[in-house]
Design a protein around this motif. Structure first.
Motif, short mmCIF file in Angstrom:
data_model
loop_
_atom_site.label_atom_id
_atom_site.label_comp_id
_atom_site.label_asym_id
_atom_site.label_seq_id
_atom_site.Cartn_x
_atom_site.Cartn_y
_atom_site.Cartn_z
N PRO A 36 -5.32 47.69 35.96
CA PRO A 36 -6.68 47.14 35.95
C PRO A 36 -6.97 46.26 37.15
CG PRO A 36 -5.30 45.98 34.39
CD PRO A 36 -4.49 47.13 34.89
N THR A 58 -5.05 40.32 32.83
CA THR A 58 -5.27 41.42 31.89
C THR A 58 -3.93 41.96 31.41
OG1 THR A 58 -7.32 42.05 33.00
CG2 THR A 58 -6.30 43.69 31.57
N SER A 71 -9.38 48.37 28.79
CA SER A 71 -10.40 49.23 29.39
C SER A 71 -10.27 50.69 28.96
CB SER A 71 -10.32 49.14 30.92
OG SER A 71 -9.10 49.70 31.39
N ASN A 72 -9.08 51.11 28.50
CA ASN A 72 -8.92 52.51 28.13
C ASN A 72 -8.38 52.72 26.72
OD1 ASN A 72 -6.26 51.77 28.52
ND2 ASN A 72 -6.00 52.94 30.41
#
Length: 716
Positions: A36, A58, A71-72
């Protein structure tokens, strides 16, 4: 109900895979690979084998193939707020860090998160906002907190099974405010670095001791303590490393400085890590990464390779050693992985060797009475001494390239009939061979003075037990090309040889030739290598696999890629005792267990000179060492040593279950479940018509060359 397979949990001792010769693969992971953020500050590994990274705040997980974060995936393990810049710590299945006066714990399997207040465990007025999580030793987690500002106190809170214990006041260490100024030796002793006093204070059962920082370490900057092996403590000051051994009275300069002076090229170290073998890794500013081999007492800097990876100046950060022996290094521009090559084999004259101008395609081998091995490379002959040292310059060059050779009476007999004296480096033709073809042709001997040669389409015999021996022409194979291999069979006292169209034998007692192709119920496709096992069977390497030929019963058995071979083009066969064969192919080296019929395959990633081997280029020395020649050099090894190292490495590898995808409710829609733990379960029903399981071995290298097996418990 079908159950998902459990992850393998067997982890055994790691090998000291890194060598001073810089045999390692370096790779930089960045946002292009799924990170990220490029800036990484912390790397740890949980009990399942997953790597966890603090990427600029993150939380990210890496399974050897894919980075997962908020995020995924929406898994609850990633739901936490932004991480602090300090290191995250791993404690089994838990990740821990300090933030806003609390100890935050995240279970990597379930996503469960807890927050424990530190104030409840400290005296009134203590500064919990300054709390820093530290790793004391071997996974033991603790928290360092400043006390009341006016008293300048420092407290240590130890964790036991995730529960915070009572606070211990560290007297006289009020200047300790950073996580790396305190560490443990694993025996219950604490060591605290006092910059202002230029001393390290040791706390043990008898009280505290003060040890002076060596005067040579001044001026003090970039200072920190890290635990070493065998209960030692490492002190890093600028570009120097000092070691306090268990029970020693004073710090001593680390051996890394006795053989190399990294401080001359590295103004300061950023992190240091000592491996179980007492090898040392040190990251520094300006793209410096130093490795010290404790056994060999030498150091090497990977800076030149890193300059290719990092175009601009960058300071390397924290170092982490994972359970498979790879080194991970944090940086502001990505996550660096330094993976050891498995290095199971010795190699000589590789493509980087100037002796053969980058294309070292070897053919045949021979061994003298002293155990030195000779190898032919086109029109040149090279030597590998018994101790493994290779002579880079050829012993000789000749206009007649040796395709095969034997050691005979102190000299090398070539397949064209000429003789080379390796000590005098002179050529002669004492046996007056009739040369028809010099590019091909092979030799065999029976150990009783007789030698046979195929040259072109002719067959010759030489009896060196006779006075004034000369080559004797025996037979011509009209319309046939030259033999590709020849071997003497002690079982039936026959000479076997093959060419592109047939398998033949010669009985020297009855002086009789026989063609076997007509009697073979399974035709041979271009046989290239032979090995008679001395028990009535002949092993034949062909372009379509390995054939076991029982010439008494006239039956054959064939092994191909479907049985586990890495490639069907078998160009070399050597025996390991009576139960195993080593096979060189056009794509890797393979070991066949004759009893079980199982293959174990090796490739360039395991340390081979190259994956492609040459025909007529295999040899077993008198001490058991095997040699296989290829298009880019020579691979040599002792089979027992290779298998010992291989078995240790296999037992160290961990199977990771990444995800399962299936069709939903009989429809064409697909649901995917991400797995985070061996305890995860997923129910599969009859209407889930298609189920795809994604898994792999962490750090296994080229996936196409890795074999897997699994079982679904309860599947009907």
């Amino acid at each position: 109900m079908p159950k998902t397979p459990k992850l393998l949990t067997l982890l055994i001792s790691l090998l000291p895979l890194f060598a001073v010769a810089q045999k390692a693969d370096l790779r930089l992971y960045t946002v292009a690979d799924g990170l990220p953020q490029n800036s990484t500050t912390s790397i740890v590994q949980d009990s399942q084998g997953f790597i966890w990274i603090n990427a600029n705040g993150t939380l990210t997980r890496f399974d050897g193939n894919q980075f997962l974060n908020a995020s995924n995936t929406n898994h609850p393990v990633f739901r936490s707020n932004r991480l602090p810049p300090q290191k995250i710590l791993a404690d089994g299945e838990w990740l821990r860090y300090c933030q806003n006066g609390q100890l935050i714990s995240i279970n990597t399997a379930t996503g469960k998160q807890t927050a424990q207040s530190l104030a409840a465990h400290l005296p009134s007025g203590a500064d919990t906002m300054s709390a820093t999580c530290i790793q004391l030793h071997s996974g033991e987690t603790a928290v360092v907190c400043k006390g009341q500002a006016q008293l300048g106190e420092v407290f240590l809170l130890r964790l036991q099974k995730g529960e915070i214990g009572r606070a211990v006041r560290l007297e006289g260490v009020s200047q300790v405010i950073f996580s790396r100024t305190i560490c443990s030796d694993g025996l219950g002793n604490l060591f605290c670095l006092r910059q202002d006093l230029k001393a390290v204070i040791q706390f043990d059962k008898t009280g505290k001791k003060q040890r002076e920082i060596p005067a040579q370490a001044s001026p003090i900057f970039s200072y920190f303590l890290v635990p070493g092996q065998n209960h030692s403590i490492l002190l890093v000051v600028g570009g120097t490393i000092w070691r306090l051994k268990q029970g020693a009275a004073a710090f001593e300069l680390h051996p890394i400085h006795q053989h190399s002076s990294p401080s001359a090229d590295v103004p300061y170290f950023v992190d240091v890590l000592e491996t179980p073998e007492e090898n040392l890794w040190a990251s520094g500013n300006s793209r410096n990464l130093v490795f010290f081999d404790a056994k060999q007492g030498r150091a090497v800097n990977f800076k030149k390779q890193l300059e290719q990876i990092f175009p601009n100046q960058v300071d390397l950060g924290g170092i982490f050693l994972d359970k498979l022996g790879s080194i991970w290094v944090a940086s502001s521009v990505g996550l660096l992985k330094v993976a050891p090559t498995k290095d199971l084999f010795d190699t000589w004259f590789t493509e980087k060797n100037a002796a053969c101008q980058g294309f070292c395609s070897f053919r045949s081998f021979a061994e003298d009475d002293e155990g030195n091995v000779f190898a032919s490379f086109y029109s040149s002959i090279f030597q590998i001494k018994k101790n493994g040292e290779a002579i880079d310059q050829p012993l000789s060059t000749t206009a007649h390239p040796p395709y095969d050779m034997l050691f005979l009476e102190g000299k090398l007999l070539m397949n064209d009939g000429t003789v080379f004296d390796p000590k005098m480096r002179t050529w002669s033709n004492p046996y007056k061979s009739i040369t028809k073809s010099v590019d091909v042709g092979v030799l065999a001997k029976n150990g009783k003075g007789k030698i046979w040669q195929t040259n072109g389409d002719a067959f010759y015999q030489l009896d060196v037990s006779q006075p004034s021996p000369q080559w004797e022409y025996l037979y011509s194979f009209t319309g046939q090309v030259a033999a590709s291999d020849m071997a003497f069979d002690v079982y039936n006292q026959q000479v076997w040889f093959c060419n592109a169209t047939s398998l033949r034998s010669y009985d020297p007692v009855n002086e009789r030739f026989q063609v076997w192709k007509e009697n073979d119920p399974e035709p041979l496709q271009n046989p290239k290598s032979l090995y008679p096992d001395g028990k009535g069977k002949l092993w034949i390497g062909t372009e379509q696999g390995l054939v076991q030929f029982d010439y008494g019963a006239k039956t054959t058995k064939r092994y191909t890629q479907a049985d586990g071979l890495p490639n069907d083009n078998i160009v070399g066969i050597l025996p390991e005792g009576d139960s195993c064969l080593w096979l060189s192919t056009f794509n890797g080296l393979s070991r066949l267990n004759i009893v079980t019929g199982k293959f174990i395959n090796f490739f360039k990633q395991d340390g081979l000179a190259d994956n492609e081997f040459n025909r007529a280029s295999f040899f077993k020395a008198s001490d058991g060492r095997m040699f296989f020649g290829g298009t880019k050099g020579i691979t040599g090894f002792y089979p027992t040593e290779v298998m010992h190292k291989h078995n240790l490495q296999v037992s160290s590898e961990r199977l990771l279950l990444r995800s399962i995808s299936m069709t939903k409710d009989g429809s064409d829609s697909v649901i995917t479940e991400i797995f985070h733990s061996a305890n995860d379960r997923l129910e599969v029903y009859h209407y889930n018509r298609t189920v795809n399981i994604e898994f792999g071995v962490f750090g296994a290298g080229e996936g196409g060359q890795t074999l897997y097996s699994y079982m679904l418990e309860g599947a009907g």
